[in-house]
Design an enzyme around this catalytic site. Structure first.
Site, PDB file in Angstrom:
ATOM      1  N   ASP A  17       0.831  -1.204   0.000  1.00  0.00           N
ATOM      2  CA  ASP A  17       0.000   0.000   0.000  1.00  0.00           C
ATOM      3  C   ASP A  17       0.866   1.255   0.000  1.00  0.00           C
ATOM      4  O   ASP A  17       0.609   2.216  -0.736  1.00  0.00           O
ATOM      5  CB  ASP A  17      -0.910  -0.032   1.232  1.00  0.00           C
ATOM      6  CG  ASP A  17      -1.730   1.243   1.385  1.00  0.00           C
ATOM      7  OD1 ASP A  17      -2.612   1.476   0.553  1.00  0.00           O
ATOM      8  OD2 ASP A  17      -1.469   2.003   2.335  1.00  0.00           O
ATOM      9  N   GLU A  26      -2.190  -5.411  -3.490  1.00  0.00           N
ATOM     10  CA  GLU A  26      -1.236  -4.640  -2.686  1.00  0.00           C
ATOM     11  C   GLU A  26      -0.183  -5.554  -2.076  1.00  0.00           C
ATOM     12  O   GLU A  26       0.994  -5.194  -1.993  1.00  0.00           O
ATOM     13  CB  GLU A  26      -1.977  -3.866  -1.602  1.00  0.00           C
ATOM     14  CG  GLU A  26      -2.802  -2.704  -2.146  1.00  0.00           C
ATOM     15  CD  GLU A  26      -3.518  -1.929  -1.069  1.00  0.00           C
ATOM     16  OE1 GLU A  26      -3.794  -0.731  -1.292  1.00  0.00           O
ATOM     17  OE2 GLU A  26      -3.813  -2.508   0.005  1.00  0.00           O
TER      18      GLU A  26
END
Length: 239
Positions: A59, A131
């Site tokens: 992320d 992610e």
């Protein structure tokens, strides 16, 4: 899933590496990206950890690469506009779409219960998986490989996102149309909260007056509200 089937699914990651043009130095780093926490809860002796730490790392890498790309691509845009572009790029719905394009769910290890509930197709699970994959690429191969992956598979959609107005977030869009068509400002309420403190899932409802229009789920209230607004736009045919 039998041990033999689990091993076969893990071996199939060679197929994914070839498809993505990557060669991991530590295969376990890649494997961990595809292990959902629910699977480890059922197979505590599996020998590898679930993907939440890699998701956390990915992320951050995704946000950095996206921010730098936008900063360089749009030297005349202000911070607010670039923030809107970045939000559209990294929102769960878009990441889930990219995850589906790459067929990442095929390789995901889930618990029996999560599998039965359709977890392999849930947007937030697929977004988190993407992610985690970015995190594994960064950790094993370095920033340049992670940057190339993000540019090839996520940032490549930027022009389409802008042309279709997807950078206008669903909450803003729903509020604007609701005020115009029904002279009402939407409000959001927490309907349900589940999971341990470090792995919460929130269900939010969006209302026009006393009427609930739609629900949404996410790993934070903000993400759940965005999902609810997206569903509300579909429900009202305001897309």
């Amino acid at each position: 899933m039998t041990p033999q089937n689990k091993k076969r699914k893990m071996n199939n990651l060679k197929e994914l590496e070839k498809k993505l043009g990557l060669k991991f130095k530590d295969e376990n780093t890649l494997k961990s990206a595809f292990i959902h926490k629910s699977f480890i809860n059922e197979h505590k002796d599996f020998g590898l950890s679930h993907n939440e730490r890699l998701e956390f790392l990915g992320d951050a890498v995704l946000e950095l690469v996206s921010t730098r790309h936008l900063y360089e691509k749009y030297p005349d845009q202000d911070e607010g506009k670039m923030t809107a572009f970045r939000s559209a790029l990294v929102q769960g719905k878009h990441l889930a779409e990219v995850s589906r394009e790459l067929n990442l769910g095929k390789y995901l290890l889930l618990s029996h219960g999560e599998e039965k509930s359709g977890g392999r197709e849930k947007n937030y699970i697929l977004a988190n998986l993407l992610e985690a994959l970015i995190g594994s690429i960064y950790l094993d191969l370095g920033y340049e490989y992670a940057e190339k992956f993000i540019k090839d598979h996520i940032l490549a959609h930027l022009d389409t996102i802008i042309n279709e107005g997807q950078h206008i977030d669903a909450k803003s869009k729903f509020q604007e149309i609701a005020q115009e068509k029904e002279n009402t400002t939407p409000h959001y309420e927490l309907l349900e909260e589940s999971g341990p403190d470090h792995d919460k899932v929130f269900k939010m409802g969006v209302f026009l007056g006393d009427k609930k229009v739609a629900e949404g789920i996410g790993s934070s209230k903000q993400k759940a509200e965005l999902n609810a607004a997206e569903n509300a736009l579909k429900e009202k045919s305001w897309n």
